[in-house]
Design a protein around this motif. Structure first.
Motif, PDB file in Angstrom:
ATOM      1  N   ALA A 104       3.331 -11.839  -6.080  1.00  0.00           N
ATOM      2  CA  ALA A 104       2.205 -12.170  -5.197  1.00  0.00           C
ATOM      3  C   ALA A 104       2.687 -12.809  -3.896  1.00  0.00           C
ATOM      4  O   ALA A 104       2.131 -12.548  -2.818  1.00  0.00           O
ATOM      5  CB  ALA A 104       1.227 -13.101  -5.914  1.00  0.00           C
ATOM      6  N   ALA A 105       3.729 -13.622  -3.977  1.00  0.00           N
ATOM      7  CA  ALA A 105       4.242 -14.330  -2.797  1.00  0.00           C
ATOM      8  C   ALA A 105       5.205 -13.492  -1.958  1.00  0.00           C
ATOM      9  O   ALA A 105       5.539 -13.876  -0.843  1.00  0.00           O
ATOM     10  CB  ALA A 105       4.937 -15.618  -3.238  1.00  0.00           C
ATOM     11  N   LEU A 145      -0.875 -14.413   0.461  1.00  0.00           N
ATOM     12  CA  LEU A 145      -1.660 -14.314  -0.771  1.00  0.00           C
ATOM     13  C   LEU A 145      -3.099 -13.939  -0.423  1.00  0.00           C
ATOM     14  O   LEU A 145      -3.765 -14.635   0.343  1.00  0.00           O
ATOM     15  CB  LEU A 145      -1.642 -15.632  -1.540  1.00  0.00           C
ATOM     16  N   ARG A 146      -3.557 -12.834  -0.981  1.00  0.00           N
ATOM     17  CA  ARG A 146      -4.919 -12.369  -0.751  1.00  0.00           C
ATOM     18  C   ARG A 146      -5.831 -12.878  -1.862  1.00  0.00           C
ATOM     19  O   ARG A 146      -5.362 -13.236  -2.942  1.00  0.00           O
ATOM     20  CB  ARG A 146      -4.918 -10.847  -0.677  1.00  0.00           C
ATOM     21  N   GLN A 147      -7.125 -12.877  -1.607  1.00  0.00           N
ATOM     22  CA  GLN A 147      -8.086 -13.371  -2.598  1.00  0.00           C
ATOM     23  C   GLN A 147      -7.985 -12.608  -3.914  1.00  0.00           C
ATOM     24  O   GLN A 147      -8.095 -13.209  -4.983  1.00  0.00           O
ATOM     25  CB  GLN A 147      -9.520 -13.299  -2.044  1.00  0.00           C
ATOM     26  N   THR A 148      -7.773 -11.304  -3.845  1.00  0.00           N
ATOM     27  CA  THR A 148      -7.667 -10.532  -5.082  1.00  0.00           C
ATOM     28  C   THR A 148      -6.458 -10.965  -5.899  1.00  0.00           C
ATOM     29  O   THR A 148      -6.529 -11.033  -7.125  1.00  0.00           O
ATOM     30  CB  THR A 148      -7.575  -9.016  -4.778  1.00  0.00           C
ATOM     31  N   GLU A 149      -5.365 -11.276  -5.220  1.00  0.00           N
ATOM     32  CA  GLU A 149      -4.171 -11.755  -5.923  1.00  0.00           C
ATOM     33  C   GLU A 149      -4.421 -13.129  -6.526  1.00  0.00           C
ATOM     34  O   GLU A 149      -4.028 -13.398  -7.666  1.00  0.00           O
ATOM     35  CB  GLU A 149      -2.975 -11.795  -4.977  1.00  0.00           C
ATOM     36  N   LEU A 150      -5.075 -13.992  -5.780  1.00  0.00           N
ATOM     37  CA  LEU A 150      -5.377 -15.334  -6.289  1.00  0.00           C
ATOM     38  C   LEU A 150      -6.293 -15.267  -7.511  1.00  0.00           C
ATOM     39  O   LEU A 150      -6.090 -16.000  -8.487  1.00  0.00           O
ATOM     40  CB  LEU A 150      -6.006 -16.190  -5.192  1.00  0.00           C
ATOM     41  N   ARG A 151      -7.284 -14.376  -7.464  1.00  0.00           N
ATOM     42  CA  ARG A 151      -8.187 -14.216  -8.617  1.00  0.00           C
ATOM     43  C   ARG A 151      -7.416 -13.694  -9.828  1.00  0.00           C
ATOM     44  O   ARG A 151      -7.637 -14.157 -10.948  1.00  0.00           O
ATOM     45  CB  ARG A 151      -9.343 -13.280  -8.277  1.00  0.00           C
ATOM     46  N   LEU A 152      -6.522 -12.747  -9.593  1.00  0.00           N
ATOM     47  CA  LEU A 152      -5.734 -12.209 -10.699  1.00  0.00           C
ATOM     48  C   LEU A 152      -4.818 -13.276 -11.287  1.00  0.00           C
ATOM     49  O   LEU A 152      -4.708 -13.406 -12.509  1.00  0.00           O
ATOM     50  CB  LEU A 152      -4.912 -10.993 -10.256  1.00  0.00           C
ATOM     51  N   LEU A 153      -4.173 -14.059 -10.445  1.00  0.00           N
ATOM     52  CA  LEU A 153      -3.314 -15.137 -10.953  1.00  0.00           C
ATOM     53  C   LEU A 153      -4.131 -16.133 -11.782  1.00  0.00           C
ATOM     54  O   LEU A 153      -3.670 -16.596 -12.826  1.00  0.00           O
ATOM     55  CB  LEU A 153      -2.595 -15.843  -9.804  1.00  0.00           C
ATOM     56  N   ARG A 154      -5.342 -16.429 -11.346  1.00  0.00           N
ATOM     57  CA  ARG A 154      -6.220 -17.326 -12.114  1.00  0.00           C
ATOM     58  C   ARG A 154      -6.535 -16.708 -13.481  1.00  0.00           C
ATOM     59  O   ARG A 154      -6.510 -17.387 -14.509  1.00  0.00           O
ATOM     60  CB  ARG A 154      -7.493 -17.616 -11.319  1.00  0.00           C
ATOM     61  N   GLU A 155      -6.799 -15.408 -13.491  1.00  0.00           N
ATOM     62  CA  GLU A 155      -7.094 -14.712 -14.742  1.00  0.00           C
ATOM     63  C   GLU A 155      -5.876 -14.724 -15.675  1.00  0.00           C
ATOM     64  O   GLU A 155      -6.006 -14.921 -16.876  1.00  0.00           O
ATOM     65  CB  GLU A 155      -7.512 -13.265 -14.441  1.00  0.00           C
ATOM     66  N   ILE A 156      -4.701 -14.531 -15.109  1.00  0.00           N
ATOM     67  CA  ILE A 156      -3.472 -14.563 -15.909  1.00  0.00           C
ATOM     68  C   ILE A 156      -3.268 -15.962 -16.497  1.00  0.00           C
ATOM     69  O   ILE A 156      -2.933 -16.101 -17.683  1.00  0.00           O
ATOM     70  CB  ILE A 156      -2.252 -14.130 -15.067  1.00  0.00           C
ATOM     71  N   ARG A 157      -3.460 -16.994 -15.674  1.00  0.00           N
ATOM     72  CA  ARG A 157      -3.334 -18.381 -16.174  1.00  0.00           C
ATOM     73  C   ARG A 157      -4.251 -18.595 -17.367  1.00  0.00           C
ATOM     74  O   ARG A 157      -3.844 -19.186 -18.378  1.00  0.00           O
ATOM     75  CB  ARG A 157      -3.688 -19.387 -15.073  1.00  0.00           C
ATOM     76  N   TYR A 158      -5.487 -18.126 -17.250  1.00  0.00           N
ATOM     77  CA  TYR A 158      -6.458 -18.298 -18.327  1.00  0.00           C
ATOM     78  C   TYR A 158      -6.047 -17.486 -19.562  1.00  0.00           C
ATOM     79  O   TYR A 158      -5.999 -18.019 -20.675  1.00  0.00           O
ATOM     80  CB  TYR A 158      -7.857 -17.877 -17.847  1.00  0.00           C
ATOM     81  N   GLU A 159      -5.756 -16.208 -19.352  1.00  0.00           N
ATOM     82  CA  GLU A 159      -5.428 -15.307 -20.466  1.00  0.00           C
ATOM     83  C   GLU A 159      -4.181 -15.757 -21.224  1.00  0.00           C
ATOM     84  O   GLU A 159      -4.106 -15.640 -22.434  1.00  0.00           O
ATOM     85  CB  GLU A 159      -5.232 -13.887 -19.925  1.00  0.00           C
ATOM     86  N   PHE A 160      -3.196 -16.292 -20.497  1.00  0.00           N
ATOM     87  CA  PHE A 160      -1.941 -16.707 -21.111  1.00  0.00           C
ATOM     88  C   PHE A 160      -1.920 -18.188 -21.457  1.00  0.00           C
ATOM     89  O   PHE A 160      -0.911 -18.698 -21.908  1.00  0.00           O
ATOM     90  CB  PHE A 160      -0.757 -16.377 -20.201  1.00  0.00           C
ATOM     91  N   ASP A 161      -3.025 -18.879 -21.220  1.00  0.00           N
ATOM     92  CA  ASP A 161      -3.172 -20.302 -21.546  1.00  0.00           C
ATOM     93  C   ASP A 161      -2.033 -21.132 -20.939  1.00  0.00           C
ATOM     94  O   ASP A 161      -1.366 -21.909 -21.617  1.00  0.00           O
ATOM     95  CB  ASP A 161      -3.224 -20.487 -23.069  1.00  0.00           C
ATOM     96  N   ILE A 162      -1.837 -20.948 -19.617  1.00  0.00           N
ATOM     97  CA  ILE A 162      -0.798 -21.681 -18.898  1.00  0.00           C
ATOM     98  C   ILE A 162      -1.322 -23.063 -18.537  1.00  0.00           C
ATOM     99  O   ILE A 162      -2.392 -23.182 -17.936  1.00  0.00           O
ATOM    100  CB  ILE A 162      -0.374 -20.927 -17.610  1.00  0.00           C
ATOM    101  N   ASP A 163      -0.591 -24.089 -18.889  1.00  0.00           N
ATOM    102  CA  ASP A 163      -0.955 -25.459 -18.553  1.00  0.00           C
ATOM    103  C   ASP A 163      -1.114 -25.580 -17.035  1.00  0.00           C
ATOM    104  O   ASP A 163      -0.256 -25.109 -16.291  1.00  0.00           O
ATOM    105  CB  ASP A 163       0.139 -26.402 -19.050  1.00  0.00           C
TER     106      ASP A 163
END
Length: 138
Positions: free
Chosen positions: A96-97, A102-120
């Motif tokens: 992404a970097a 960083l575009r909004q779509t990338e930021l949204r996807l990173l947020r989704e990945i954090r949630y899906e992978f349960d990243i602290d």
């Protein structure tokens, strides 16, 4: 790929391709970052790079479906040992970097990945800061 199962390495490649494709434009800098990661990081030792095309096609096919992103993230999550989810997130952040923007779509996807992978959240912030630092320009 005829089936929809990934090795752990395929999962990492799929996630990086997904981040690159998230804004509907796959940039050269992102592709070069993915290639460099696969060529140089120990986690990809022994990986058959010829699989990347099939993995990419699977990603593109899944992303065309309405629930494809959820299915794709589930495949990646299932392919990775839990101990490697932060690694997956770090690689996603690096892609992404890669183009410095960083575009909004990338930021949204990173947020989704954090949630899906349960990243602290604190670990995620450190990973994100590291990616930002590695991809800064003068």
């Amino acid at each position: 790929m005829t089936d929809t199962s990934f090795s752990a390495q395929d999962g990492l490649v799929a996630l990086m391709i997904t981040v690159s494709a998230s804004d509907a434009t796959i940039r050269t800098s992102e592709l070069l970052t993915i290639q460099s990661i696969v060529n140089h990081l120990p986690i990809f030792a022994g990986y058959d790079e010829d699989r990347m095309e099939a993995v990419a096609q699977t990603v593109f096919d899944l992303l065309e479906d309405e629930d494809g992103l959820d299915a794709l993230l589930g495949l990646v999550r299932d392919a990775l040992p839990e101990t490697h989810r932060e690694t997956a997130y770090a690689l996603a952040c690096d892609v992404a970097a890669a183009d410095g923007n960083l575009r909004q779509t990338e930021l949204r996807l990173l947020r989704e990945i954090r949630y899906e992978f349960d990243i602290d959240p604190l670990h995620a912030a450190a990973i994100e800061r590291g990616a930002r630092a590695r991809h800064m320009t003068l």
